[in-house]
Enzyme design. Structure first.
Site, PDB file in Angstrom:
ATOM      1  N   LYS A 163       2.174   5.065   0.329  1.00 35.14           N
ATOM      2  CA  LYS A 163       1.631   4.775  -0.976  1.00 35.14           C
ATOM      3  C   LYS A 163       0.275   5.824  -1.430  1.00 35.14           C
ATOM      4  O   LYS A 163      -0.623   5.735  -0.215  1.00 35.14           O
ATOM      5  CB  LYS A 163       0.978   3.451  -1.448  1.00 35.14           C
ATOM      6  CG  LYS A 163       0.662   3.151  -2.526  1.00 35.14           C
ATOM      7  CD  LYS A 163       0.543   1.834  -2.792  1.00 35.14           C
ATOM      8  CE  LYS A 163      -1.111   1.325  -2.601  1.00 35.14           C
ATOM      9  NZ  LYS A 163      -1.468  -0.203  -2.878  1.00 35.14           N
ATOM     10  N   LYS A 165      -2.796   6.866  -3.136  1.00 31.98           N
ATOM     11  CA  LYS A 165      -3.891   6.645  -4.020  1.00 31.98           C
ATOM     12  C   LYS A 165      -4.166   7.863  -5.207  1.00 31.98           C
ATOM     13  O   LYS A 165      -4.676   9.092  -4.753  1.00 31.98           O
ATOM     14  CB  LYS A 165      -5.139   6.347  -3.374  1.00 31.98           C
ATOM     15  CG  LYS A 165      -5.050   4.897  -2.531  1.00 31.98           C
ATOM     16  CD  LYS A 165      -4.922   3.846  -3.708  1.00 31.98           C
ATOM     17  CE  LYS A 165      -5.292   2.473  -2.853  1.00 31.98           C
ATOM     18  NZ  LYS A 165      -5.006   1.213  -3.925  1.00 31.98           N
ATOM     19  N   ASP A 194      -0.418   4.757  -6.424  1.00 32.99           N
ATOM     20  CA  ASP A 194      -1.192   3.585  -7.012  1.00 32.99           C
ATOM     21  C   ASP A 194      -2.483   4.258  -7.837  1.00 32.99           C
ATOM     22  O   ASP A 194      -3.127   4.860  -7.172  1.00 32.99           O
ATOM     23  CB  ASP A 194      -1.729   2.786  -5.945  1.00 32.99           C
ATOM     24  CG  ASP A 194      -2.796   1.671  -6.525  1.00 32.99           C
ATOM     25  OD1 ASP A 194      -2.708   1.309  -7.705  1.00 32.99           O
ATOM     26  OD2 ASP A 194      -3.166   0.966  -5.705  1.00 32.99           O
ATOM     27  N   GLU A 220       2.236   2.169  -9.329  1.00 34.15           N
ATOM     28  CA  GLU A 220       1.387   0.845  -9.467  1.00 34.15           C
ATOM     29  C   GLU A 220       0.336   1.007 -10.463  1.00 34.15           C
ATOM     30  O   GLU A 220      -0.582   1.826 -10.432  1.00 34.15           O
ATOM     31  CB  GLU A 220       1.020   0.767  -8.090  1.00 34.15           C
ATOM     32  CG  GLU A 220       0.195  -0.641  -8.149  1.00 34.15           C
ATOM     33  CD  GLU A 220      -0.092  -1.087  -6.419  1.00 34.15           C
ATOM     34  OE1 GLU A 220      -1.139  -2.170  -6.268  1.00 34.15           O
ATOM     35  OE2 GLU A 220       0.014  -0.336  -5.433  1.00 34.15           O
ATOM     36  N   ASP A 245      -0.548  -4.842 -10.723  1.00 34.19           N
ATOM     37  CA  ASP A 245      -1.324  -5.542  -9.563  1.00 34.19           C
ATOM     38  C   ASP A 245      -2.339  -5.939 -10.294  1.00 34.19           C
ATOM     39  O   ASP A 245      -2.430  -7.346 -10.431  1.00 34.19           O
ATOM     40  CB  ASP A 245      -1.768  -4.148  -8.706  1.00 34.19           C
ATOM     41  CG  ASP A 245      -2.710  -4.495  -7.588  1.00 34.19           C
ATOM     42  OD1 ASP A 245      -2.731  -5.732  -7.402  1.00 34.19           O
ATOM     43  OD2 ASP A 245      -3.086  -3.852  -7.060  1.00 34.19           O
ATOM     44  N   LYS A 269      -0.458 -11.107  -4.082  1.00 38.32           N
ATOM     45  CA  LYS A 269      -1.619 -10.986  -3.173  1.00 38.32           C
ATOM     46  C   LYS A 269      -2.145 -12.240  -3.266  1.00 38.32           C
ATOM     47  O   LYS A 269      -2.650 -12.899  -4.091  1.00 38.32           O
ATOM     48  CB  LYS A 269      -2.684 -10.005  -3.647  1.00 38.32           C
ATOM     49  CG  LYS A 269      -2.181  -8.527  -3.755  1.00 38.32           C
ATOM     50  CD  LYS A 269      -3.133  -7.679  -4.123  1.00 38.32           C
ATOM     51  CE  LYS A 269      -2.816  -6.196  -4.245  1.00 38.32           C
ATOM     52  NZ  LYS A 269      -4.009  -5.217  -4.410  1.00 38.32           N
ATOM     53  N   GLU A 323       2.780  -3.684   2.087  1.00 36.98           N
ATOM     54  CA  GLU A 323       1.551  -2.732   2.327  1.00 36.98           C
ATOM     55  C   GLU A 323       0.442  -3.515   3.291  1.00 36.98           C
ATOM     56  O   GLU A 323      -0.903  -3.024   2.953  1.00 36.98           O
ATOM     57  CB  GLU A 323       1.192  -2.064   1.360  1.00 36.98           C
ATOM     58  CG  GLU A 323       0.701  -2.887   0.148  1.00 36.98           C
ATOM     59  CD  GLU A 323       0.129  -2.508  -1.030  1.00 36.98           C
ATOM     60  OE1 GLU A 323      -1.108  -2.251  -1.121  1.00 36.98           O
ATOM     61  OE2 GLU A 323       0.805  -1.742  -1.944  1.00 36.98           O
TER      62      GLU A 323
END
Length: 370
Positions: A163, A165, A194, A220, A245, A269, A323
């Site tokens: 992933k 950023k 993301d 994401e 998210d 989460k 993750e």
């Protein structure tokens, strides 16, 4: 068994390297370690937020105060095994503060499971898998460093899902960065990104197709958390999977996203959603709606990560894996037992409770002195 005492302590654990996001750069993670005591037994939970209150409405300081001053007085003397009752009590006592409630619930589940001699996963109905594919986050901000990290992880058979950023550079620079990674890694890796809310809808509509053309499999949170209609339009207009998210934190938000089919994937989460029970319900909404679930992280330590693994092992389908990299980006650990990655998969801890034993020396070492 009655709850005899509840304790909360803040620990500040440095990361091995800075983790760069569009909203902040993380140099250390602060956690609130919660202990619940009953008849000589202790259960351990954890609360926290990525980079403090910049990501969510909570931070370590508020979590500790909420647990000690506003939740504990209502729970002392109550049935330690009645986790559902404790959740109702906490809901009446405090509005919001999901991470504080999650930390207490984790500790209660750990206590109950240890008393019964089973794992938390067994309390939840039983695990469906013993390991989960785990993605590694590339967030150094430097293309060569990210590429070198990815190659090393593949060669060590630790990660082949990455992933990346985005959002702290210009969109064009992000695209150049992704082109370099995609061209170099090719079929050896699965790439996802993301954006951490950094784009508006117009920018996202231009660059998501470009990312899809590079083989990116998952985008994401490309836009702001409140802009769920933009998420819906982006999902409708692109084949690549869009994941919620920051837009997803409550059962009501899960229902709204599912009703409008705004996204293709839910990032689960525990601390963001209020704990194990709340996250289970959100995963059920996803399953009923044909939306995939994903094992997200709040950069939890081995304690929070192990509880997440217990839950994620019971979720029927996790097509994009997890993750749960928190323990592997920290410079030290808070438990005696390590978590193990083998053949690109994170192993679910065995043993009672969440499977971790708190290292009290490390807690004292990193405890914040008020």
């Amino acid at each position: 068994m009655k709850i005899d005492a509840i304790e909360a302590v803040i620990v500040d654990v440095p990361t091995k390297r800075p983790i760069q996001m569009s909203i902040t750069t993380v140099h250390q993670q602060s956690y609130v370690i919660v202990r619940v005591y009953s008849e000589g037994l202790v259960g351990v939970g954890e609360g926290g937020s990525v980079g403090g209150p910049v990501w969510s409405a909570e931070c370590a300081e508020t979590i500790k105060i909420i647990v000690e001053r506003y939740l504990a007085p209502h729970l002392l003397g109550t049935d330690a095994f009645n986790v559902s009752g404790a959740l109702q009590t906490m809901a009446r006592a405090v509005t919001g503060n999901a991470s504080a409630k999650a930390a207490v619930e984790m500790a209660l589940l750990d206590l109950k499971a240890r008393a019964l001699g089973v794992s938390i996963a067994e309390l939840l109905g039983g695990p469906l898998r013993s390991a989960i594919p785990i993605a590694w986050t590339l967030a150094s901000g430097d293309t060569k460093r990210d590429l070198d990290s990815a190659v090393e992880m593949i060669e060590r058979r630790r990660h082949n899902r990455f992933k990346v950023k985005l959002g702290f550079r210009s969109p064009q620079d992000d695209l150049i960065h992704m082109e370099a990674l995609s061209n170099s890694l090719g079929s050896k890796a699965y790439l996802r990104v993301d954006v951490n809310q950094a784009w508006d809808e117009q920018v996202a509509s231009v660059y998501i197709p470009e990312l899809e053309a590079l083989g990116v499999e998952l985008i994401e949170q490309p836009v702001g958390r409140e802009n769920t209609q933009a998420l819906r339009r982006l999902s409708d207009n692109n084949r690549v999977a869009i994941m919620a998210d920051e837009s997803l934190s409550t059962l009501a938000s899960a229902f709204d996203l599912a009703r409008d089919r705004s996204v293709d994937v839910f990032s689960l989460k525990l601390c963001n959603m209020g704990g194990v029970s709340a996250t289970q319900k959100i995963a059920a909404v996803a399953e009923a709606s044909g939306i995939a679930s994903y094992g997200g992280t709040m950069l939890d330590s081995t304690i929070g990560t192990s509880v997440a693994l217990q839950l994620y092992s019971t979720v029927p389908s996790l097509p994009f894996g997890c993750e749960l990299i928190g323990p592997f980006v920290l410079a030290d650990t808070l438990s005696h037992e390590p978590l193990e990655i083998r053949d690109y998969e994170l192993q679910v801890p065995t043993g009672v409770g969440h499977g971790m034993t708190l290292d009290e020396d490390k807690v004292r070492q990193y405890a914040r002195v008020s």
